[in-house]
Scaffold this motif. Structure first.
Motif, PDB file in Angstrom:
ATOM      1  N   GLU A 141     -50.062   7.283  -2.269  1.00  0.00           N
ATOM      2  CA  GLU A 141     -51.451   7.386  -1.800  1.00  0.00           C
ATOM      3  C   GLU A 141     -52.096   6.001  -1.675  1.00  0.00           C
ATOM      4  OE1 GLU A 141     -50.082   9.759  -3.630  1.00  0.00           O
ATOM      5  OE2 GLU A 141     -50.371  11.297  -2.099  1.00  0.00           O
ATOM      6  N   PHE A 142     -51.768   5.090  -2.601  1.00  0.00           N
ATOM      7  CA  PHE A 142     -52.337   3.735  -2.489  1.00  0.00           C
ATOM      8  C   PHE A 142     -51.801   3.031  -1.247  1.00  0.00           C
ATOM      9  CE2 PHE A 142     -53.038   4.264  -7.158  1.00  0.00           C
ATOM     10  CZ  PHE A 142     -54.415   4.194  -7.088  1.00  0.00           C
ATOM     11  N   GLY A 198     -51.774  -5.277  -1.419  1.00  0.00           N
ATOM     12  CA  GLY A 198     -51.746  -4.096  -2.281  1.00  0.00           C
ATOM     13  C   GLY A 198     -52.951  -4.039  -3.204  1.00  0.00           C
ATOM     14  N   LEU A 199     -53.384  -5.214  -3.701  1.00  0.00           N
ATOM     15  CA  LEU A 199     -54.566  -5.252  -4.570  1.00  0.00           C
ATOM     16  C   LEU A 199     -55.854  -5.326  -3.756  1.00  0.00           C
ATOM     17  CD1 LEU A 199     -53.442  -7.685  -7.428  1.00  0.00           C
ATOM     18  CD2 LEU A 199     -53.692  -5.214  -7.557  1.00  0.00           C
ATOM     19  N   TYR A 234     -55.892  10.659  -1.505  1.00  0.00           N
ATOM     20  CA  TYR A 234     -55.999   9.196  -1.415  1.00  0.00           C
ATOM     21  C   TYR A 234     -57.439   8.750  -1.219  1.00  0.00           C
ATOM     22  CZ  TYR A 234     -56.723   9.258   3.655  1.00  0.00           C
ATOM     23  OH  TYR A 234     -57.249   9.447   4.900  1.00  0.00           O
ATOM     24  N   GLU A 294     -46.423   9.829  -8.547  1.00  0.00           N
ATOM     25  CA  GLU A 294     -47.480  10.762  -8.135  1.00  0.00           C
ATOM     26  C   GLU A 294     -48.661  10.060  -7.467  1.00  0.00           C
ATOM     27  OE1 GLU A 294     -46.111  10.515 -11.052  1.00  0.00           O
ATOM     28  OE2 GLU A 294     -45.738  12.445 -12.007  1.00  0.00           O
ATOM     29  N   TYR A 295     -48.756   8.728  -7.623  1.00  0.00           N
ATOM     30  CA  TYR A 295     -49.927   8.023  -7.097  1.00  0.00           C
ATOM     31  C   TYR A 295     -49.605   6.908  -6.111  1.00  0.00           C
ATOM     32  CZ  TYR A 295     -52.851  10.467 -10.436  1.00  0.00           C
ATOM     33  OH  TYR A 295     -53.512  11.445 -11.113  1.00  0.00           O
ATOM     34  N   SER A 353     -59.156  -2.297 -14.791  1.00  0.00           N
ATOM     35  CA  SER A 353     -57.787  -2.796 -14.926  1.00  0.00           C
ATOM     36  C   SER A 353     -57.236  -3.050 -13.537  1.00  0.00           C
ATOM     37  CB  SER A 353     -56.898  -1.768 -15.615  1.00  0.00           C
ATOM     38  OG  SER A 353     -57.108  -1.805 -16.996  1.00  0.00           O
ATOM     39  N   ILE A 354     -56.690  -4.250 -13.327  1.00  0.00           N
ATOM     40  CA  ILE A 354     -56.132  -4.605 -12.025  1.00  0.00           C
ATOM     41  C   ILE A 354     -54.635  -4.822 -12.184  1.00  0.00           C
ATOM     42  CG2 ILE A 354     -56.116  -6.385 -10.220  1.00  0.00           C
ATOM     43  CD1 ILE A 354     -59.117  -6.813 -10.832  1.00  0.00           C
ATOM     44  N   GLY A 355     -53.874  -4.249 -11.284  1.00  0.00           N
ATOM     45  CA  GLY A 355     -52.430  -4.482 -11.281  1.00  0.00           C
ATOM     46  C   GLY A 355     -51.652  -3.625 -12.247  1.00  0.00           C
ATOM     47  N   SER A 356     -52.154  -2.424 -12.538  1.00  0.00           N
ATOM     48  CA  SER A 356     -51.424  -1.570 -13.477  1.00  0.00           C
ATOM     49  C   SER A 356     -50.285  -0.840 -12.765  1.00  0.00           C
ATOM     50  CB  SER A 356     -52.377  -0.566 -14.138  1.00  0.00           C
ATOM     51  OG  SER A 356     -53.228  -0.010 -13.177  1.00  0.00           O
ATOM     52  N   TYR A 379     -50.851   4.554   1.446  1.00  0.00           N
ATOM     53  CA  TYR A 379     -51.483   5.205   2.596  1.00  0.00           C
ATOM     54  C   TYR A 379     -52.920   4.703   2.786  1.00  0.00           C
ATOM     55  CZ  TYR A 379     -52.719   8.745   6.008  1.00  0.00           C
ATOM     56  OH  TYR A 379     -53.135   9.380   7.165  1.00  0.00           O
ATOM     57  N   GLN A 380     -53.585   4.386   1.674  1.00  0.00           N
ATOM     58  CA  GLN A 380     -54.914   3.767   1.776  1.00  0.00           C
ATOM     59  C   GLN A 380     -54.831   2.476   2.582  1.00  0.00           C
ATOM     60  OE1 GLN A 380     -56.211   3.091  -2.244  1.00  0.00           O
ATOM     61  NE2 GLN A 380     -57.370   5.002  -2.329  1.00  0.00           N
ATOM     62  N   GLY A 395     -56.470  -0.209  -4.084  1.00  0.00           N
ATOM     63  CA  GLY A 395     -55.678  -1.232  -4.757  1.00  0.00           C
ATOM     64  C   GLY A 395     -55.096  -0.821  -6.094  1.00  0.00           C
ATOM     65  N   VAL A 406     -57.941   0.456 -11.796  1.00  0.00           N
ATOM     66  CA  VAL A 406     -58.396   1.491 -12.728  1.00  0.00           C
ATOM     67  C   VAL A 406     -59.856   1.206 -13.049  1.00  0.00           C
ATOM     68  CG1 VAL A 406     -57.996   2.576 -14.957  1.00  0.00           C
ATOM     69  CG2 VAL A 406     -56.063   1.690 -13.653  1.00  0.00           C
ATOM     70  N   GLN A 415     -54.566   3.265   6.233  1.00  0.00           N
ATOM     71  CA  GLN A 415     -55.880   3.635   6.754  1.00  0.00           C
ATOM     72  C   GLN A 415     -56.780   2.406   6.887  1.00  0.00           C
ATOM     73  OE1 GLN A 415     -57.013   6.670   7.761  1.00  0.00           O
ATOM     74  NE2 GLN A 415     -54.982   7.483   7.512  1.00  0.00           N
TER      75      GLN A 415
END
Lengths: 393, 106
Positions: free
Chosen positions: A223-224, A101-102, B7, A219-220, A211-214, A226-227, B13, B16, A230
């Protein structure tokens, strides 16, 4: 060929992987022992102690922490590695999804082993198949040499900015992790030239804060995810190209999927890791018995190389899929057979699919057993249910 | 409502890449009560400013003279965009100068 063979040294797959980590100049290794993986990180610690590898070696308190440390390290721009198996792998499960995920470009080796309970320290593939939906690129090695080579390829794949996914390299515990094979270890400079360090593009940097892991609201989040879909689907050409380039540089490449003694075969046995190498040794003898069977070796598992699969199987009659994990209560109880049946529907293939579960808890599958499986494939009868080969009724 | 991006336009990931953008995310829209500060009784001790978990108490360079002719150089106010109505400021105020009132009334 003979000159090549002279360069080889005797190594277990575990040690071959440790050599790859050294030759890749990995910066951070998080280590927690678990059988049958332990000698990977043990060997790496020796390399560091001898000054052959300059790396941070973190003694963590669990596999959950091992993967957490490796994820964090890779997101600071370091090249990170860890290794695991079985219960430790299961303990990592939460972090598996966080790694993908990250989009942490780290590499992990998995000496595949059965899961408790009851306790079994022996080989099957229950641990890795449990993690098939964790969003990692998954590649199976079938020799110690392929494990060494695939770890090298894996960093080049993971760190590619169009991929940015963690890669796990699976191989059979004990059967490969603790047996010795000849392995050609390449020159470190040549390895680093092939797989130079490519840093994570959003690494932690005080001059360019991120910022990592927020938390991500509805709404978002989708999409992450789906990234990731892809990214993993889009990684297939990269995986193929890295393998081809590896072949050009080092003279060995493996393809996305391998079809062995397959062109003239009517029936195929699909197997991975040590079963694939064992079948390679047995197939000439199996052929002598009049069984026109070939081997379809699963190498890249995620992303699944569907076009290769179609190419190799479209003109075949029977496909016997060996699973060394159980998907309890599923339509076919071998996880791979389930996926293959889905692929057949998707591609309109008319193969006779035979699902076989074997080798659970390292129940040994010997020549006579492979012969019996080849006979099952060759006969081409329809088997509606998964065959639990070798279980005592 | 602003248009949500594809997207393809998002950094991978969930990372931000534009730091400090929490200022754009107004978190105070679901409160029931909001603090009202009585500038007459407030002694400018700053305790509310310290205890507010959302930095929603703002210290303004705004002079104020009480009816008893006491002069203060600053005044305190509430940033309604970020106050979530928890009432910690009112609870901690040593002179009870803060009253929590329903948002509709305020």
């Amino acid at each position: 060929m003979l000159e090549e063979a002279k360069r080889a040294i005797p190594l277990s797959t575990n040690h071959a992987i440790a050599y790859a980590v050294k030759d890749l100049d990995v910066d951070v290794i998080s280590a927690y022992p678990i059988t049958p993986q332990t000698t990977v990180v043990e060997k790496i610690s020796e390399f560091i102690a001898k000054g052959e590898l300059d790396a941070e070696y973190i003694h963590v308190e669990s596999e959950h922490s091992a993967l957490s440390a490796a994820i964090s390290a890779s997101l600071t721009g370091a090249r990170a590695f860890t290794a695991t198996a079985s219960q430790g792998f299961a303990l990592m499960h939460e972090m598996l999804h966080i790694a993908s995920g990250l989009r942490a470009p780290l590499v992990m080796s998995v000496a595949m082993r059965s899961l408790s309970a009851p306790i079994s320290i022996w080989n099957d593939q229950s641990d890795l198949f449990n993690a098939r939906d964790a969003g990692w690129i998954i590649i199976f090695a079938h020799t110690a040499q392929e494990a060494y080579d695939t770890i090298i390829q894996s960093y080049k794949i993971a760190e590619d900015h169009n991929v940015l996914l963690p890669v796990m390299v699976g191989y059979d515990g004990y059967v490969m992790s603790h047996t010795i094979e000849p392995v050609i270890i390449e020159d470190k400079e040549k390895v680093m030239k092939f797989a130079p360090k490519v840093q994570y593009p959003f690494k932690l940097d005080p001059d360019k804060p991120v910022s990592i892991g927020s938390i991500t609201p509805p709404e978002y989040y989708y999409e992450f995810k789906y990234q990731q879909v892809q990214a993993i689907n889009g990684s297939l050409p990269t995986i193929e190209k890295v393998d081809e380039d590896f072949g050009k540089t080092f003279g060995r490449n493996y393809g996305l999927m391998e079809c062995y003694m397959c062109e003239d075969a009517d029936s195929l046995i699909m197997a991975n890791a040590s079963y694939a190498s064992t079948l390679k040794a047995f197939l000439p003898e199996i052929r002598k018995q009049g069984l026109n069977v070939g081997l379809l070796r699963l190498r890249v598992y995620r992303p699944f190389p569907l076009q290769k699969f179609v190419e190799y199987t479209s003109d075949k009659k029977n496909l016997l899929v060996i699973d060394r994990a159980i998907s309890y209560g599923a339509p076919y109880q071998g996880p791979l057979a389930n996926e293959i049946s889905g692929a057949m529907v998707k591609e309109g293939l008319k193969l006779n699919l035979i699902s076989v579960v074997a080798g659970i808890g390292q129940r040994t599958v010997e020549f006579e057993d492979f012969l019996a499986l080849a006979r099952l494939a060759h006969e081409g009868r329809r088997h509606e249910e998964t065959i639990f080969y070798g279980v005592r009724e | 409502m602003e248009k949500l991006v594809s997207y393809k336009e998002m950094a991978p990931g969930g990372i931000v890449v534009n730091p400090g953008n929490s200022l754009e995310y107004k978190t105070g829209d679901w409160k029931v009560l909001i603090p009202v500060i009585n500038q007459e009784t407030c002694t400018r001790c700053r305790i509310c400013w310290y205890v507010c978990p959302d930095n929603a108490i703002v210290e303004l360079d705004k002079e104020y003279t009480t009816k008893k002719n006491r002069k203060y150089k600053v005044s305190y106010d509430v940033n309604a965009d970020f106050c979530k109505g928890c009432g910690m400021c009112a609870q901690e105020c040593p002179v009870k100068a803060i009253e929590m009132v329903p948002v509709e009334v305020a």
